[in-house]
Design a protein around this motif. Structure first.
Motif, PDB file in Angstrom:
ATOM      1  N   GLU A   1      -7.763  10.625   0.061  1.00  0.00           N
ATOM      2  CA  GLU A   1      -7.186  11.697   0.755  1.00  0.00           C
ATOM      3  C   GLU A   1      -5.728  11.769  -0.126  1.00  0.00           C
ATOM      4  OE1 GLU A   1      -8.123  13.502   3.104  1.00  0.00           O
ATOM      5  OE2 GLU A   1      -9.459  12.296   4.415  1.00  0.00           O
ATOM      6  N   ASN A   2      -5.264  11.030  -0.672  1.00  0.00           N
ATOM      7  CA  ASN A   2      -3.869  11.298  -1.519  1.00  0.00           C
ATOM      8  C   ASN A   2      -4.394  12.215  -2.549  1.00  0.00           C
ATOM      9  OD1 ASN A   2      -1.313   8.841  -2.571  1.00  0.00           O
ATOM     10  ND2 ASN A   2      -1.892  10.538  -3.466  1.00  0.00           N
ATOM     11  N   TRP A   3      -5.373  11.784  -3.406  1.00  0.00           N
ATOM     12  CA  TRP A   3      -5.533  12.556  -4.671  1.00  0.00           C
ATOM     13  C   TRP A   3      -6.279  13.952  -4.310  1.00  0.00           C
ATOM     14  CZ3 TRP A   3      -3.114  11.404  -9.133  1.00  0.00           C
ATOM     15  CH2 TRP A   3      -2.659  10.279  -9.237  1.00  0.00           C
TER      16      TRP A   3
ATOM     17  N   GLU B   1      -5.322  15.647  -1.950  1.00  0.00           N
ATOM     18  CA  GLU B   1      -4.262  16.496  -1.708  1.00  0.00           C
ATOM     19  C   GLU B   1      -3.396  16.849  -3.018  1.00  0.00           C
ATOM     20  OE1 GLU B   1      -2.688  17.948   1.155  1.00  0.00           O
ATOM     21  OE2 GLU B   1      -4.650  17.420   1.804  1.00  0.00           O
ATOM     22  N   VAL B   2      -3.457  15.950  -4.109  1.00  0.00           N
ATOM     23  CA  VAL B   2      -2.805  15.984  -5.369  1.00  0.00           C
ATOM     24  C   VAL B   2      -3.596  17.098  -5.758  1.00  0.00           C
ATOM     25  CG1 VAL B   2      -2.512  15.051  -7.596  1.00  0.00           C
ATOM     26  CG2 VAL B   2      -1.633  13.748  -5.816  1.00  0.00           C
TER      27      VAL B   2
ATOM     28  N   TYR C   1       0.854  -1.335  -0.003  1.00  0.00           N
ATOM     29  CA  TYR C   1       0.126  -0.126   0.083  1.00  0.00           C
ATOM     30  C   TYR C   1       0.846   1.212  -0.005  1.00  0.00           C
ATOM     31  CZ  TYR C   1      -4.047   3.051   1.308  1.00  0.00           C
ATOM     32  OH  TYR C   1      -5.005   4.003   1.238  1.00  0.00           O
TER      33      TYR C   1
ATOM     34  N   TYR D   1       1.260   8.936  -1.228  1.00  0.00           N
ATOM     35  CA  TYR D   1       1.844  10.308  -0.941  1.00  0.00           C
ATOM     36  C   TYR D   1       1.011  11.582  -0.767  1.00  0.00           C
ATOM     37  CZ  TYR D   1       0.708  10.226  -5.995  1.00  0.00           C
ATOM     38  OH  TYR D   1       0.019   9.926  -7.213  1.00  0.00           O
TER      39      TYR D   1
ATOM     40  N   ALA E   1      -2.217  13.670   3.344  1.00  0.00           N
ATOM     41  CA  ALA E   1      -3.010  12.663   3.062  1.00  0.00           C
ATOM     42  C   ALA E   1      -2.670  11.503   4.127  1.00  0.00           C
ATOM     43  CB  ALA E   1      -2.909  11.982   1.751  1.00  0.00           C
TER      44      ALA E   1
ATOM     45  N   TYR F   1      -4.615   9.401   6.839  1.00  0.00           N
ATOM     46  CA  TYR F   1      -4.777   8.013   7.032  1.00  0.00           C
ATOM     47  C   TYR F   1      -4.114   7.361   7.990  1.00  0.00           C
ATOM     48  CZ  TYR F   1      -3.767   3.079   5.411  1.00  0.00           C
ATOM     49  OH  TYR F   1      -3.909   1.804   5.424  1.00  0.00           O
TER      50      TYR F   1
ATOM     51  N   ILE G   1     -10.634   1.897   4.920  1.00  0.00           N
ATOM     52  CA  ILE G   1      -9.533   2.819   5.377  1.00  0.00           C
ATOM     53  C   ILE G   1      -8.373   2.952   4.280  1.00  0.00           C
ATOM     54  CG2 ILE G   1      -8.505   1.061   6.833  1.00  0.00           C
ATOM     55  CD1 ILE G   1      -8.638   4.923   7.481  1.00  0.00           C
ATOM     56  N   GLU G   2      -8.472   1.895   3.540  1.00  0.00           N
ATOM     57  CA  GLU G   2      -7.445   1.883   2.583  1.00  0.00           C
ATOM     58  C   GLU G   2      -7.913   2.907   1.362  1.00  0.00           C
ATOM     59  OE1 GLU G   2      -7.710  -0.656   4.190  1.00  0.00           O
ATOM     60  OE2 GLU G   2      -5.538  -0.622   5.160  1.00  0.00           O
ATOM     61  N   GLU G   3      -9.073   2.704   0.885  1.00  0.00           N
ATOM     62  CA  GLU G   3      -9.831   3.330  -0.019  1.00  0.00           C
ATOM     63  C   GLU G   3      -9.774   4.845   0.286  1.00  0.00           C
ATOM     64  OE1 GLU G   3     -13.555   1.652  -1.482  1.00  0.00           O
ATOM     65  OE2 GLU G   3     -12.574   0.101  -2.570  1.00  0.00           O
ATOM     66  N   ARG G   4     -10.108   5.045   1.624  1.00  0.00           N
ATOM     67  CA  ARG G   4     -10.045   6.469   2.029  1.00  0.00           C
ATOM     68  C   ARG G   4      -8.851   7.195   1.855  1.00  0.00           C
ATOM     69  NH1 ARG G   4     -12.794  10.207   6.693  1.00  0.00           N
ATOM     70  NH2 ARG G   4     -11.925  12.288   5.854  1.00  0.00           N
ATOM     71  N   GLY G   5      -7.825   6.375   2.337  1.00  0.00           N
ATOM     72  CA  GLY G   5      -6.365   7.106   1.996  1.00  0.00           C
ATOM     73  C   GLY G   5      -6.206   7.357   0.614  1.00  0.00           C
ATOM     74  N   GLN G   6      -6.519   6.476  -0.324  1.00  0.00           N
ATOM     75  CA  GLN G   6      -6.413   6.984  -1.520  1.00  0.00           C
ATOM     76  C   GLN G   6      -7.222   8.193  -1.975  1.00  0.00           C
ATOM     77  OE1 GLN G   6      -4.180   5.610  -4.056  1.00  0.00           O
ATOM     78  NE2 GLN G   6      -3.568   4.550  -2.045  1.00  0.00           N
TER      79      GLN G   6
END
Lengths: 215, 216
Positions: free
Chosen positions: B96-98, B100-101, A61, A64, A68, A72, B89-94
């Protein structure tokens, strides 16, 4: 499996490191030398296509963008370590509000100051004095708003330490340390008390000890 | 009590409006005229000390920064309307990542283009052509990354629509319409398909209908 954090010498990755320590999550680090251009290396770009630090790898996993990553891990490990998101949905909303303020109002001028004052000679360009002056003025106005806010609550999101405060640690450390602009903090009574509080947390002291900046 | 959203004519508040429509949350709007400087009025600064739009008022609960507001309402109303945060939670992390992008990579150049092309003429400020050229080059590089990402996933965070995609709606709408730069989208096959998908969502069409942009 241990979380791998890339680029620990630099400021943005330190947001992640201090968060992981607060959440009692084990990690290891992988150095990336920005001055040598290692962030533009094709292997690094496979992990982070915008070529910035940090990236985290947690088994398969990958994430970046430091803000974010901290959201997480603060959510995933909500039940251990320090609570960094508040106790209610309303408190979390305040955390998000002030974390966005850090990202959009605080970070742009302080990042410009960092680049112009601390990195210009290393990167081979002449610092732009006009830009430095403008950025300092912008940052002053933001700190005035913080002074007002912190006269009413102990921390930015309320009476609890959160990701919103944590996110300010790395670049503010540059401001009071190598940039020699501690007066911007000390001239504001409540900002000063807040800075003393958050920068003296054991987690932050540990990060500074483990991963010194590149100068 | 109904959520009050300030500044609906402008782009950033539209992130909030489209989110509230997706989450089936009732709202009302309060105009703030940025051209007339209403955002610098002392009464407005009491709500939003940085003097930008939007602000939301939900009874006594005030929030600002559009991306904070959409995270709050997406979480608060998780069980109704469209799920905008992924399922795990992993989908939420993605997500958040995008998101922030969008905030850190997409927004700065597209905001500069918006201000220089659309607002300097109205405000009587000289237009910075050099900044326009630099911003378009930066935005091009960002879209190249998006093209690669969207060749592997239907949406930015994965195979589900989320806050990460939604956050792009208002300024991309300016890009393809008022700024006349639709080619930046259409030249890229996957970005083009993604734009058609997200901009044709009923929620977005409703927001555009109800709150036309200034000078639209």
């Amino acid at each position: 499996m241990v979380v791998k954090v890339y680029g620990p010498a630099y400021a943005s990755p330190k947001r992640v490191l201090v968060c992981l320590i607060e959440k009692e999550v084990e990690f290891e680090t992988a150095p990336i030398d920005l001055l040598k251009g290692e962030h533009k290396d094709p292997d690094y770009l496979k992990l982070q296509p915008f070529g910035t630090v940090p990236v985290t790898q947690d088994g398969d996993y990958i994430l970046y963008e430091s803000r974010a990553i901290i959201r997480y891990y603060a959510e995933k490990y909500k039940s251990q370590g320090t609570d960094l998101l508040g106790n209610t949905i309303e408190e979390r909303g305040q955390v998000e509000n002030w974390l966005e303020v850090e990202a959009h109002s605080y970070n742009p001028p302080i990042y410009t100051l960092t680049l112009q004052i601390l990195f210009s000679s290393k990167l081979g360009f002449t610092p732009d004095q006009n830009l430095i002056k403008e950025s300092e003025e912008k940052l002053s106005k933001v700190l005035d708003v913080y002074e007002e806010r912190l006269s009413k609550s102990k921390y930015l999101a309320g009476d609890f330490f959160s990701l919103a405060d944590l996110s300010h640690l790395p670049f503010t450390q540059y401001l009071v340390g190598p940039m020699g602009k501690e007066d911007m903090i000390r001239s504001r009574k409540h900002v000063s008390a807040w800075w003393d509080d958050i920068s003296n947390r054991p987690s932050w002291q540990k990060v500074l000890q483990l991963c010194p900046p590149p100068f | 009590m109904v959520v009050k959203v300030y500044g609906p004519a402008f782009a950033s508040p539209k992130r909030v409006l489209v989110c509230l429509v997706e989450k089936e949350v009732e709202f009302e709007t309060v105009p703030v005229d940025l051209i007339k400087g209403e955002h610098k009025h002392p009464d407005y600064l009491k709500l939003q000390p940085f003097g930008t739009v939007p602000v939301t008022q939900d009874g006594d609960y005030t929030l600002f920064e559009s991306r904070a507001i959409i995270r709050y309402y997406a979480e608060k109303y998780k069980s109704q309307g469209t799920d905008l945060l992924g399922k795990t939670i992993e989908e939420r992390g993605q997500v958040e990542n995008w998101l922030e992008v969008e905030a850190q990579n997409f927004h700065p150049p597209v905001f500069n283009l918006t201000f220089q092309i659309m607002f300097t003429p109205i405000l009587g400020i000289p237009t910075d052509e050099k900044l326009i050229k630099e911003s378009e080059e930066k935005l091009d590089k960002v879209f190249d990354v998006y093209e690669e990402r969207l060749s592997k996933n239907k949406y930015l965070a994965g195979d589900f629509f989320s806050l990460a995609d939604l956050s792009h709606l208002p300024f991309t709408q300016y890009l393809v319409c008022q700024m006349g730069k639709e080619y930046m989208i259409r030249d890229r096959k996957h970005v083009s398909a993604w734009w058609d998908d997200i901009s044709n969502r009923p929620s977005w069409k409703k927001v555009l209908e109800l709150y036309p942009a200034p000078g639209a």
